[in-house]
Each structure stands twice: as C-alpha cells, then as structure tokens.
Design an enzyme around this catalytic site. Structure first.
Site, PDB file in Angstrom:
ATOM      1  N   LYS A  22       0.852  -1.204   0.000  1.00 50.32           N
ATOM      2  CA  LYS A  22       0.000   0.000   0.000  1.00 50.32           C
ATOM      3  C   LYS A  22       0.887   1.253   0.000  1.00 50.32           C
ATOM      4  CE  LYS A  22      -1.644   1.585   4.089  1.00 50.32           C
ATOM      5  NZ  LYS A  22      -1.365   3.002   4.375  1.00 50.32           N
ATOM      6  N   ASN A  23       1.882   1.285   0.888  1.00 57.75           N
ATOM      7  CA  ASN A  23       2.667   2.510   1.063  1.00 57.75           C
ATOM      8  C   ASN A  23       3.666   2.752  -0.054  1.00 57.75           C
ATOM      9  OD1 ASN A  23       1.181   2.988   3.285  1.00 57.75           O
ATOM     10  ND2 ASN A  23       2.754   2.404   4.768  1.00 57.75           N
ATOM     11  N   ARG A  94      -3.910  10.848   4.351  1.00 61.82           N
ATOM     12  CA  ARG A  94      -2.754  11.754   4.457  1.00 61.82           C
ATOM     13  C   ARG A  94      -1.842  11.632   3.238  1.00 61.82           C
ATOM     14  NH1 ARG A  94       0.877  14.355   7.497  1.00 61.82           N
ATOM     15  NH2 ARG A  94       3.055  13.840   7.098  1.00 61.82           N
ATOM     16  N   CYS A 118      -4.556  12.843  12.478  1.00 62.54           N
ATOM     17  CA  CYS A 118      -5.293  11.573  12.360  1.00 62.54           C
ATOM     18  C   CYS A 118      -5.182  10.906  13.731  1.00 62.54           C
ATOM     19  CB  CYS A 118      -4.704  10.700  11.253  1.00 62.54           C
ATOM     20  SG  CYS A 118      -3.156   9.967  11.719  1.00 62.54           S
ATOM     21  N   ARG A 123       0.755  14.673  12.680  1.00 64.19           N
ATOM     22  CA  ARG A 123       1.206  14.424  11.295  1.00 64.19           C
ATOM     23  C   ARG A 123       1.493  15.743  10.550  1.00 64.19           C
ATOM     24  NH1 ARG A 123      -0.776   9.126   9.765  1.00 64.19           N
ATOM     25  NH2 ARG A 123       0.962   9.090   8.305  1.00 64.19           N
ATOM     26  N   MET A 125       3.570  18.684   8.279  1.00 57.37           N
ATOM     27  CA  MET A 125       4.267  18.528   6.982  1.00 57.37           C
ATOM     28  C   MET A 125       5.475  19.454   6.874  1.00 57.37           C
ATOM     29  SD  MET A 125       1.372  18.129   4.026  1.00 57.37           S
ATOM     30  CE  MET A 125       2.637  18.310   2.782  1.00 57.37           C
ATOM     31  N   LEU A 127       8.615  19.150   7.312  1.00 51.46           N
ATOM     32  CA  LEU A 127       9.815  18.645   6.622  1.00 51.46           C
ATOM     33  C   LEU A 127       9.597  18.622   5.103  1.00 51.46           C
ATOM     34  CD1 LEU A 127      10.677  15.725   9.076  1.00 51.46           C
ATOM     35  CD2 LEU A 127      11.625  18.037   9.024  1.00 51.46           C
ATOM     36  N   ASP A 308       4.682   0.461  12.015  1.00 44.16           N
ATOM     37  CA  ASP A 308       3.430  -0.101  11.480  1.00 44.16           C
ATOM     38  C   ASP A 308       3.216  -1.548  11.917  1.00 44.16           C
ATOM     39  OD1 ASP A 308       3.567   1.649   8.280  1.00 44.16           O
ATOM     40  OD2 ASP A 308       3.103   2.292  10.314  1.00 44.16           O
ATOM     41  N   ILE A 330       8.013   6.788  16.908  1.00 40.39           N
ATOM     42  CA  ILE A 330       7.722   7.474  15.650  1.00 40.39           C
ATOM     43  C   ILE A 330       6.471   8.345  15.750  1.00 40.39           C
ATOM     44  CG2 ILE A 330       7.265   7.164  13.172  1.00 40.39           C
ATOM     45  CD1 ILE A 330      10.056   6.219  13.955  1.00 40.39           C
ATOM     46  N   ARG A 400      -8.630  -0.271   4.383  1.00 43.37           N
ATOM     47  CA  ARG A 400      -7.656   0.679   3.829  1.00 43.37           C
ATOM     48  C   ARG A 400      -6.348  -0.016   3.502  1.00 43.37           C
ATOM     49  NH1 ARG A 400      -6.860   6.153   6.937  1.00 43.37           N
ATOM     50  NH2 ARG A 400      -5.481   6.240   5.155  1.00 43.37           N
TER      51      ARG A 400
HETATM   52  C1  EPZ Z   1       4.570   6.792   6.173  1.00 40.44           C
HETATM   53  O1  EPZ Z   1       3.866   7.882   6.734  1.00 40.44           O
HETATM   54  C2  EPZ Z   1       3.579   5.648   6.107  1.00 40.44           C
HETATM   55  N1  EPZ Z   1       2.455   6.012   5.249  1.00 40.44           N
HETATM   56  C3  EPZ Z   1       3.073   5.322   7.514  1.00 40.44           C
HETATM   57  O2  EPZ Z   1       2.222   4.193   7.413  1.00 40.44           O
HETATM   58  C4  EPZ Z   1       4.275   4.951   8.378  1.00 40.44           C
HETATM   59  O3  EPZ Z   1       3.842   4.706   9.698  1.00 40.44           O
HETATM   60  C5  EPZ Z   1       5.284   6.099   8.380  1.00 40.44           C
HETATM   61  O4  EPZ Z   1       5.681   6.399   7.019  1.00 40.44           O
HETATM   62  C6  EPZ Z   1       6.549   5.769   9.165  1.00 40.44           C
HETATM   63  O5  EPZ Z   1       7.152   4.642   8.633  1.00 40.44           O
HETATM   64  C7  EPZ Z   1       2.630   5.983   3.908  1.00 40.44           C
HETATM   65  O6  EPZ Z   1       3.690   5.670   3.402  1.00 40.44           O
HETATM   66  C8  EPZ Z   1       1.428   6.349   3.084  1.00 40.44           C
HETATM   67  P1  EPZ Z   1       6.817  10.075   8.293  1.00 40.44           P
HETATM   68  P2  EPZ Z   1       4.550   9.356   6.746  1.00 40.44           P
HETATM   69  O7  EPZ Z   1       6.798  11.314   7.489  1.00 40.44           O
HETATM   70  O8  EPZ Z   1       5.323   9.563   5.500  1.00 40.44           O
HETATM   71  C9  EPZ Z   1       6.742  13.253  11.782  1.00 40.44           C
HETATM   72  C10 EPZ Z   1       0.294   2.899   7.752  1.00 40.44           C
HETATM   73  O9  EPZ Z   1      -0.189   2.391   8.770  1.00 40.44           O
HETATM   74  N2  EPZ Z   1       6.808  14.242  10.688  1.00 40.44           N
HETATM   75  O10 EPZ Z   1       8.006   9.173   8.222  1.00 40.44           O
HETATM   76  O11 EPZ Z   1       3.501  10.336   7.091  1.00 40.44           O
HETATM   77  C11 EPZ Z   1       5.381  12.584  11.829  1.00 40.44           C
HETATM   78  O12 EPZ Z   1       4.465  13.374  12.567  1.00 40.44           O
HETATM   79  C12 EPZ Z   1       0.841   4.318   7.795  1.00 40.44           C
HETATM   80  O13 EPZ Z   1       0.398   2.323   6.643  1.00 40.44           O
HETATM   81  C13 EPZ Z   1       7.005  15.578  10.989  1.00 40.44           C
HETATM   82  O14 EPZ Z   1       7.121  15.954  12.156  1.00 40.44           O
HETATM   83  O15 EPZ Z   1       5.552   9.188   7.972  1.00 40.44           O
HETATM   84  C14 EPZ Z   1       5.675  11.279  12.508  1.00 40.44           C
HETATM   85  O16 EPZ Z   1       5.702  11.482  13.904  1.00 40.44           O
HETATM   86  C15 EPZ Z   1       0.646   4.967   9.159  1.00 40.44           C
HETATM   87  N3  EPZ Z   1       7.051  16.489   9.986  1.00 40.44           N
HETATM   88  C16 EPZ Z   1       7.094  10.945  12.006  1.00 40.44           C
HETATM   89  O17 EPZ Z   1       7.648  12.169  11.534  1.00 40.44           O
HETATM   90  C17 EPZ Z   1       6.918  16.121   8.669  1.00 40.44           C
HETATM   91  O18 EPZ Z   1       6.997  16.991   7.780  1.00 40.44           O
HETATM   92  C18 EPZ Z   1       7.100   9.917  10.883  1.00 40.44           C
HETATM   93  O19 EPZ Z   1       6.462  10.482   9.806  1.00 40.44           O
HETATM   94  C19 EPZ Z   1       6.713  14.756   8.373  1.00 40.44           C
HETATM   95  C20 EPZ Z   1       6.672  13.839   9.390  1.00 40.44           C
END
Ligand code: EPZ
Length: 422
Positions: A22-23, A94, A118, A123, A125, A127, A308, A330, A400
């Site tokens: 999915k991801n 997201r 969520c 979550r 953005m 970065l 995850d 995380i 999902r």
């Molecule tokens: C991806 O989410 C996955 N989703 C998530 O899977 C997964 O848990 C996550 O990576 C971590 O491995 C998809 O790929 C669609 P991150 P993402 O940016 O990209 C913080 C599932 O169950 N952060 O690595 O959103 C954020 O709040 C889902 O399939 C910032 O602070 O994850 C979080 O605490 C859930 N600022 C941490 O980093 C930002 O700009 C990890 O987020 C971006 C993220």
C-alpha cells in the site's frame, strides 16, 4: 458499519499470498504526474486507499484505470487541468499530500489541503515544506490549504532532513527529478518503499543514486517518460500475517515474503521464539515451543523495527511469557489498541510513548473497537488466540490496508467472518 467476528482458532496451517505494498503504491501513483506518458503499475494491492488516490489523481485530470481486478493501475497524466487537491479527499488519506512535489515539478504550482491530524498523531508537513522550499518553491498556508508555486522552476539543492521522514523524502525526491541541477537529500528515509519509488522513477528516465541509504542524490532531467513497474511486496502485510501462527500456533507459509524487507522484525520474532525459514515461494513461520517469550521493542525508521508493526507485536506480547516494554518513537499516539486489548484481559500499562505488557495465559474474547488501520488487525490477531468470540467493530479501517483479510485468515483455518453492518 461492518464488523469482523473472530473465534479463538486452534493452530493455523496453510499459505497466505502477500500483496503489493500500500505505502509503495500510494507514492508510485502520484509519480504519474511527472510525465505526459503513461505509467503502468502491476502487482497493485486492492485497497480502499488506492481507490482514494485514484479519485484524487482523476480530480487533477489524470486518467487512471484499474485492470485485472485492480492488480494493474494504468495511469496517464497527459493533460493535468487542475492543480488543487481538495480537503474532502485529502482529509480521508494523508498520503494525498504526495501530489504536492510532482505537481510543483510538472506545473510549477499546486494547492493542496493540509491533511489535518489523524488518530495516531498530528502528522505535520514541515519537513516536506522545508525541502520543497530548498528547491525554490514558495509555499504559504491559506484557509487550511498549502499554496505552492515555483515561478522560476525548481532548482537542485543540498538539504538535510531533521527526521528521516518517509513522505518528505518521497515528495522531495519526486520534485527533484525535474529540477535544474543536483539535489542531495541527507538523513533521507531508507524504507523499501523509497527504493521502490526510486526504481520506478529511474525507469521513467530519472537519475537517482543512493536510494535506500541516508543520502540520496538526484540529477534533474528535462522530462520523464512512461514506464511499467511492479509494486514491491507489502512488508507490513507480510509481518502482520507472520504473527498469526506466532500467536495461534501452527505453521504458515507467506507467499512472496522476503527477509530483506523485514530484518529487524524477524530478529525480534526469533528472540521471542518464532522460527522463520526461507522457502522457494516465500517465508515459512512457526513457533519453536508452545509459549512465546516476552521481548522489548523500540520502533525506529527503517531498518529498525517498523512502527506499522508495533500494534500487531503488542498483541503477540499479550500472551507471551514475561513482561515486555514497547517504546513507540515514531508517532505520539499509537497505543489506541491497548485499551481494546485490555478489554480482552491483557495486562498493559501505557505511559506516554512506553507500553509495558505482562503476558497472560489466555485472552478472553470481547467486543472491541478498531481505531486505526494497524490497531484493527492487532485486535484480530488477539482474537485468534483468545477464548471465545471477539467482535471487531469499525472495520472500514482494515479495508484501507488489508485486502481480502477474512479470506486470507480463513484460508489457513482461522474462524473468522465479516458481518455486514447497518
Ligand atoms: C509513512 O507515513 C507511512 N504512510 C506510515 O504508514 C508509516 O507509519 C510512516 O511512514 C513511518 O514509517 C505511507 O507511506 C502512506 P513520516 P509518513 O513522514 O510519510 C513526523 C500505515 O499504517 N513528521 O516518516 O507520514 C510525523 O508526525 C501508515 O500504513 C514531521 O514531524 O511518515 C511522525 O511522527 C501509518 N514532519 C514521524 O515524523 C513532517 O513533515 C514519521 O512520519 C513529516 C513527518
């Protein structure tokens, strides 16, 4: 809303096919926006999130058709006539924010709703935005929408992420493929889905080195062409189903399973007394003894233990011998499955990002509530090992990220059925 009824099942035996990730698919699909030529994705998973991404891309003017019962996504972004990603789609998922980088690179402008929080966390953005601004984008927030533009096009830059964010790495990497000059992303995410995206973009004509390491270098090119790419195996679905024989006993073969995708997870399973063997067709899993041992788990960016799979691992620890500490590093709120597992007799104490689980001999079936995608499947796993019946409500979360979940579990002997809701 539908529910899923699980009965305590004896040892499970048989095979479970693992679908495409999915991801990975959710970042490969927006990549179509980078080229006027068609992109075909094979081994696509049949999930509601993929339907949502399809809706979003179609709302931007892309043509998306899913063939062969959804396993092939044929995408074409010959003419993109809209650059606004609406709140009513983005709030559902997201990952919709992954159209931001491609739209900026292709059109020089994008308006994308902030996804909002969520269940598992705020979550943000930041970065993503810092990285795209480093490439020359001007981004401002107005009425809950990000208004991004790159009037003079995007320009390569060297940047360092303060956290190895998966989504930020994906958005920046996609945008950088069409930027002028060289981009280096330091402290980049190393997840297999990043490598899969880089492989696909390279097939489309991008010049990318270092995907899978913490430093990714992208040489911008003028245009990308079409390609055909198979979506990588879903390591989270794989890890989830590996826990079924671990918690309920028996021996299950996961078709398409790959050890290289889940190294840290398999190490933890080994420590807990679960044997994983590579076979011609994938991975075979069974418990060594008749009781799992408690192990401590800390979630980290890849190649560490995946966040995850934390909820699913907690379900296993609920019936393990001893006490385990799960440290969720995380996301700030990813223990919502704990109160539901406690309803089933689990002994869990949650303090902030730490959960201490003291194993019990047997869980007891109960009606429980799914709160997010991975929490919902951890409740099913617990139900497999519990005495009596467990009714998991709000299973739309499951749809999902897990295709044919009832069929896959019942295929190895689990007593499980979906109950149509009102
Ligand atoms: C991806 O989410 C996955 N989703 C998530 O899977 C997964 O848990 C996550 O990576 C971590 O491995 C998809 O790929 C669609 P991150 P993402 O940016 O990209 C913080 C599932 O169950 N952060 O690595 O959103 C954020 O709040 C889902 O399939 C910032 O602070 O994850 C979080 O605490 C859930 N600022 C941490 O980093 C930002 O700009 C990890 O987020 C971006 C993220």
């Amino acid at each position: 809303m539908d529910s899923i009824l699980v009965k305590g099942s004896g040892p499970l035996n048989g095979q479970i096919p693992i679908a495409g990730a999915k991801n990975a698919c959710l970042t490969l699909m927006p990549a179509t926006l980078l080229s006027e030529e068609p992109l075909t994705l094979t081994n696509a998973p049949r999930l509601s999130d993929i339907k949502t991404m399809t809706e979003l891309l179609q709302s931007l003017g892309a043509e998306v058709s899913s063939l062969q019962d959804g396993q092939v996504q044929a995408l074409s972004s010959h003419n993109i006539d809209n650059h606004v990603a609406d709140y009513d789609i983005v709030r559902k998922m997201r990952a919709s924010n992954l159209v931001l980088g491609p739209l900026l690179a292709r059109l020089g402008q994008a308006v994308v709703s902030l996804p909002g929080g969520c269940a598992i966390g705020a979550r943000p953005m930041d970065l993503h935005l810092h990285g795209l601004e480093a490439l020359g984008a001007e981004i401002e927030l107005k009425d809950g929408y990000l208004h991004a533009k790159a009037p003079r096009g995007l320009k390569g830059a060297v940047m360092e992420l303060s956290f190895a964010s998966v989504g930020a790495t994906e958005n920046i990497m996609m945008a950088a493929t069409l930027a002028k000059g060289t981009t280096v992303i330091k402290n980049a995410a190393r997840e297999p889905e990043i490598v899969d995206l880089a492989d696909c973009l390279t097939k489309m004509g991008a010049h990318i080195e270092g995907a899978g390491t913490s430093a990714i270098t992208i040489e911008g090119v003028d245009r990308l062409h079409g390609a055909t790419h198979p979506v990588v195996t879903d390591r989270i679905e794989l890890g989830t189903y590996m826990l079924a024989p671990a918690i309920a006993g028996g021996e299950v073969e996961l078709l398409g399973g790959r050890l290289d995708l889940i190294g840290a997870f398999v190490e933890k399973l080994d420590e807990a007394g679960v044997e994983v063997t590579e076979t011609e067709a994938g991975l075979r899993v069974k418990r060594r003894g008749d009781r799992i041992k408690a192990v401590d788990v800390t979630t980290e960016p890849f190649p560490g233990f995946p966040t995850d799979l934390q909820a699913q691992m907690m379900a296993l620890m609920c019936t393990a011998q001893g006490t385990s500490v799960l440290d969720e590093k995380i996301f700030e709120n990813r223990f919502m499955h704990a109160p539901e597992l406690i309803r089933m007799g689990a002994q869990i104490e949650v303090h902030g990002g730490h959960a201490t689980v003291t194993g019990v001999d047997r869980l007891k079936g109960a009606p429980v509530m799914a709160t997010d995608l991975r929490a919902s499947v951890s409740l099913i796993l617990a139900g497999l090992a519990a005495e009596g019946e467990t009714l998991v409500n709000r299973v739309y979360h499951l749809d999902r990220g897990y295709e044919q979940v009832v069929r896959k579990f019942s295929g190895v002997g689990a007593q499980i059925e979906r109950i149509k809701g009102g």
